[in-house]
Design a protein around this motif. Structure first.
Motif, mmCIF file in Angstrom:
data_model
loop_
_atom_site.group_PDB
_atom_site.id
_atom_site.type_symbol
_atom_site.label_atom_id
_atom_site.label_comp_id
_atom_site.label_asym_id
_atom_site.label_seq_id
_atom_site.Cartn_x
_atom_site.Cartn_y
_atom_site.Cartn_z
ATOM 1 N N GLU A 37 0.860 -1.175 0.000
ATOM 2 C CA GLU A 37 0.000 0.000 0.000
ATOM 3 C C GLU A 37 0.901 1.231 0.000
ATOM 4 O O GLU A 37 2.110 1.142 0.264
ATOM 5 C CB GLU A 37 -0.907 -0.001 1.236
ATOM 6 C CG GLU A 37 -1.909 -1.128 1.271
ATOM 7 C CD GLU A 37 -3.005 -0.979 0.227
ATOM 8 O OE1 GLU A 37 -3.291 0.163 -0.192
ATOM 9 O OE2 GLU A 37 -3.585 -2.002 -0.161
ATOM 10 N N LEU A 38 0.342 2.387 -0.244
ATOM 11 C CA LEU A 38 1.104 3.626 -0.389
ATOM 12 C C LEU A 38 2.036 3.885 0.790
ATOM 13 O O LEU A 38 3.233 4.115 0.604
ATOM 14 C CB LEU A 38 0.158 4.808 -0.594
ATOM 15 C CG LEU A 38 0.824 6.176 -0.687
ATOM 16 C CD1 LEU A 38 1.795 6.243 -1.859
ATOM 17 C CD2 LEU A 38 -0.237 7.253 -0.796
ATOM 18 N N GLU A 39 1.518 3.859 2.007
ATOM 19 C CA GLU A 39 2.347 4.191 3.179
ATOM 20 C C GLU A 39 3.504 3.220 3.354
ATOM 21 O O GLU A 39 4.619 3.617 3.683
ATOM 22 C CB GLU A 39 1.492 4.259 4.450
ATOM 23 C CG GLU A 39 0.549 5.445 4.477
ATOM 24 C CD GLU A 39 1.264 6.783 4.318
ATOM 25 O OE1 GLU A 39 2.323 6.981 4.933
ATOM 26 O OE2 GLU A 39 0.754 7.635 3.568
ATOM 27 N N GLU A 40 3.246 1.938 3.140
ATOM 28 C CA GLU A 40 4.312 0.940 3.260
ATOM 29 C C GLU A 40 5.369 1.136 2.173
ATOM 30 O O GLU A 40 6.566 1.017 2.429
ATOM 31 C CB GLU A 40 3.728 -0.468 3.180
ATOM 32 C CG GLU A 40 4.777 -1.553 3.341
ATOM 33 C CD GLU A 40 4.206 -2.953 3.184
ATOM 34 O OE1 GLU A 40 5.014 -3.896 3.203
ATOM 35 O OE2 GLU A 40 2.988 -3.115 3.031
ATOM 36 N N HIS B 141 3.076 10.731 -5.539
ATOM 37 C CA HIS B 141 3.327 10.438 -4.126
ATOM 38 C C HIS B 141 4.783 10.049 -3.855
ATOM 39 O O HIS B 141 5.188 9.956 -2.705
ATOM 40 C CB HIS B 141 2.414 9.318 -3.637
ATOM 41 C CG HIS B 141 0.990 9.718 -3.545
ATOM 42 N ND1 HIS B 141 0.506 10.533 -2.550
ATOM 43 C CD2 HIS B 141 -0.062 9.431 -4.345
ATOM 44 C CE1 HIS B 141 -0.783 10.724 -2.724
ATOM 45 N NE2 HIS B 141 -1.160 10.071 -3.818
ATOM 46 N N LEU C 22 6.148 3.979 0.665
ATOM 47 C CA LEU C 22 6.913 5.179 1.014
ATOM 48 C C LEU C 22 7.913 4.878 2.130
ATOM 49 O O LEU C 22 9.066 5.329 2.085
ATOM 50 C CB LEU C 22 5.970 6.310 1.434
ATOM 51 C CG LEU C 22 5.137 6.917 0.310
ATOM 52 C CD1 LEU C 22 4.051 7.807 0.881
ATOM 53 C CD2 LEU C 22 6.013 7.671 -0.671
ATOM 54 N N ARG C 23 7.504 4.106 3.114
ATOM 55 C CA ARG C 23 8.383 3.738 4.221
ATOM 56 C C ARG C 23 9.561 2.896 3.713
ATOM 57 O O ARG C 23 10.706 3.108 4.094
ATOM 58 C CB ARG C 23 7.590 2.986 5.292
ATOM 59 C CG ARG C 23 8.292 2.792 6.590
ATOM 60 C CD ARG C 23 7.404 2.245 7.710
ATOM 61 N NE ARG C 23 6.393 1.268 7.314
ATOM 62 C CZ ARG C 23 5.087 1.538 7.159
ATOM 63 N NH1 ARG C 23 4.628 2.749 7.364
ATOM 64 N NH2 ARG C 23 4.243 0.581 6.811
#
Length: 98
Positions: free
Chosen positions: A21-24, A46, A26-27
């Motif tokens: 997913e997006l947050e993972e 993003h 980016l992390r």
């Protein structure tokens, strides 16, 4: 569903695939940028902090402004043939063949 489809194609080609997913995502790019050799996304905006470090492959997004923001970029319009995905991935992040 699209993520699983794309991941399955690339796994069959021999790639190690991280589906996130997006947050993972980016992390991962922040904490372990060397772990990623190719980013496949529908939302390239993003990933502005990573765009000069890794090649990008975008599904369903095109345009020269997008391509100019990444070190190397290819766009593939949906629906695409699995072979086209494999060819673009191989161009941007070739696998080491033994």
């Amino acid at each position: 569903m699209i993520r699983k489809f794309v991941g399955g194609i690339l796994k069959r080609e021999g790639y190690v695939v991280i589906e996130a997913e997006l947050e993972e995502a980016l992390r991962t790019l922040r904490d372990a940028p060397d772990a990623v050799s190719l980013l496949i996304t529908n939302v390239p905006g993003h990933f502005s902090n990573s765009q000069k470090h890794i090649p990008s492959f975008t599904c369903g997004v095109s345009g020269s402004a997008l391509a100019d923001r990444f070190r190397r970029c290819r766009a593939l319009r949906k629906p695409f043939h699995p072979g086209d995905l494999a060819l673009c991935a191989a161009e941007l992040a070739p696998l080491a063949r033994v």
